[in-house]
Design an enzyme around this catalytic site. Structure first.
Site, short mmCIF file in Angstrom:
data_model
loop_
_atom_site.label_atom_id
_atom_site.label_comp_id
_atom_site.label_asym_id
_atom_site.label_seq_id
_atom_site.Cartn_x
_atom_site.Cartn_y
_atom_site.Cartn_z
CB THR A 172 -0.99 0.03 1.19
OG1 THR A 172 -0.28 0.21 2.42
CG2 THR A 172 -1.79 -1.26 1.26
CG ASP A 173 4.16 2.16 2.73
OD1 ASP A 173 3.39 3.03 3.17
OD2 ASP A 173 4.84 1.42 3.46
CE1 TYR A 174 8.39 1.11 -3.20
CE2 TYR A 174 7.74 -0.68 -1.74
CZ TYR A 174 8.72 0.17 -2.23
OH TYR A 174 10.00 0.09 -1.78
CD GLN A 204 0.12 4.15 2.67
OE1 GLN A 204 0.74 5.19 2.93
NE2 GLN A 204 0.56 2.96 3.03
#
Length: 413
Positions: A172-174, A204
């Site tokens: 999810t960061d990416y 996010q």
């Protein structure tokens, strides 16, 4: 240290100046994509504490996700740091920050204030849960692990009758980093056209929700929750789709779906296409059909007599989607990885040579490049501030007051 003039001219974004205030993964990854395409990216790092990416994974995370950046270690909360930051954004095209929702506004940096200093500025706000919504969530910190859970992704992953699994690695960061990169570019194009800046609010969890195909449409229409473990280890719709272990103990992931693919697979594994078990024209061998255990059994017998590499090669020979489930040792010297140049090397600022992943994608006319490894803390303070009009005496005073900080630490334990 690197002055702006020291940055080689390359890529589609040369001449663009981006300021990124973020730690860990999502925000810096957005900045990294700009940096690999030639933009001058100034990574704003707080002088108190350490970006956890500098020490996790023995520091290799920052080497891969802070390449080509310049580092300014500035206390933006202090009154004098406030003034320095405003002078910095006057020269920037894009500013991206990642924090709890509303944090920068609490520090006195409203979008309107930033636009007073730079009307064309693109401002990106990244947070776990957004700038608006339920106040109990807006103020929460956003980490990949918890966003994984909140977005429904974690529920989908794992085995059907087991507990949910978190998807690796920092998915999810990416997602959020990619959305921020694309959104900032879209807004930048708009600012070039209109002369007016833009601001976006990227939550996010919403990036993760957005990347779940049509599952939510199906839920709202039919109240059908997607099963956990679809495709783990085997597909929940079709036989001949999923993970199969081979004679060498390695595995392959096979996908037989579509009329022509199903026909080729049924015949390859010695079964009769057009029979009662495998009627002509079927789009796949349905998991509940009488032919499913027969089809899977034939595939498993073939796997038991061949290595994973042999199985994948046989499937490639007849045009059926299949891959060995690769580990890093396999990937390092795989001929396709080597032929495409998936791996590359670059020099670190502390004198080492690092091997990692090359820039993605490959541009033909204005290719990306890596000209520098991750900077040490505050490595470019003096140059960045001199470029925006501060003299050496003023810069020295900032150090004495703790507004600026510099160390030789790059990363690792």
């Amino acid at each position: 240290m690197a002055k702006h003039a020291d940055i080689p001219e390359f890529g589609n974004l040369q001449g663009v100046k981006v300021v990124v205030s973020a730690v860990s993964t999502a925000g810096p990854f957005a900045g990294e994509l700009f940096a690999e395409n030639g933009a001058d990216v100034i990574w704003l790092e707080p002088p108190r504490g350490i970006d956890p990416y500098r020490w996790t994974q023995d520091g290799w995370g920052v080497q891969n996700e802070r390449r080509n950046m310049r580092n300014l270690m500035l206390d933006v909360v202090s009154p004098e740091g406030h003034d320095v930051f405003l002078k910095l954004v006057e020269t920037a095209d894009i500013f991206i920050e990642a924090s709890r929702g509303g944090q920068w506004e609490k520090w006195g940096y409203t979008d309107e204030l930033l636009w007073e200093h730079n009307p064309k500025l693109v401002i990106g706000h990244m947070s776990g849960y957004g700038l608006t919504g339920d106040p109990a969530y807006v103020s929460l910190p956003g980490y990949d692990f918890t966003v994984n859970a909140f977005s429904g992704l974690m529920y989908l992953n794992g085995y059907k009758d087991g507990t949910p699994y978190m998807i690796q690695k920092f998915v999810t960061d990416y997602y959020a980093g990619l959305f921020a990169y694309g959104s900032a570019l879209a807004a930048y194009v708009g600012a070039l056209r209109t002369g007016r800046g833009e601001s976006f609010d990227l939550a996010q969890y919403e990036a993760a929700v957005r990347c779940q195909a049509g599952l939510f449409c199906k839920w709202f229409d039919k109240q059908v929750q997607e099963e956990r473990g679809a495709g783990a280890p085997r597909d929940n719709i079709s036989a001949g789709a999923g993970y199969y272990e081979c004679a060498d103990g390695e595995g392959v992931y096979l996908f037989t779906a579509g009329q022509s693919t199903t026909k080729k697979a049924v015949e390859f594994f010695g079964l009769e296409y057009g029979s009662e078990l495998f009627p002509e024209g079927i789009p796949s061998v349905g998991i509940e059909s009488p032919g499913a255990p027969v089809f899977d059994g034939a595939i498993e017998r073939y796997c038991s007599e061949h290595t994973a590499a042999e199985f994948a090669e046989a499937m490639a020979g007849i045009g059926i989607p299949c891959s060995v489930v690769m580990n890093y040792e396999m990937m390092e010297n795989h001929p396709h990885y080597l032929a495409r140049g998936t791996w590359t090397e670059w020099d670190t600022v502390d004198g080492r040579t690092v091997k990692g992943v090359a820039s993605v994608p490959r541009f033909k006319n204005n290719p990306s490049q890596i000209w520098r490894g991750c900077p040490s803390q505050g490595m470019d303070n003096d140059d960045v501030l001199a470029e925006i009009g501060f003299d050496q005496g003023e810069i020295a005073a900032f150090y004495e007051k703790g507004i600026l900080r510099k160390t030789d630490y790059v990363g690792g334990l």
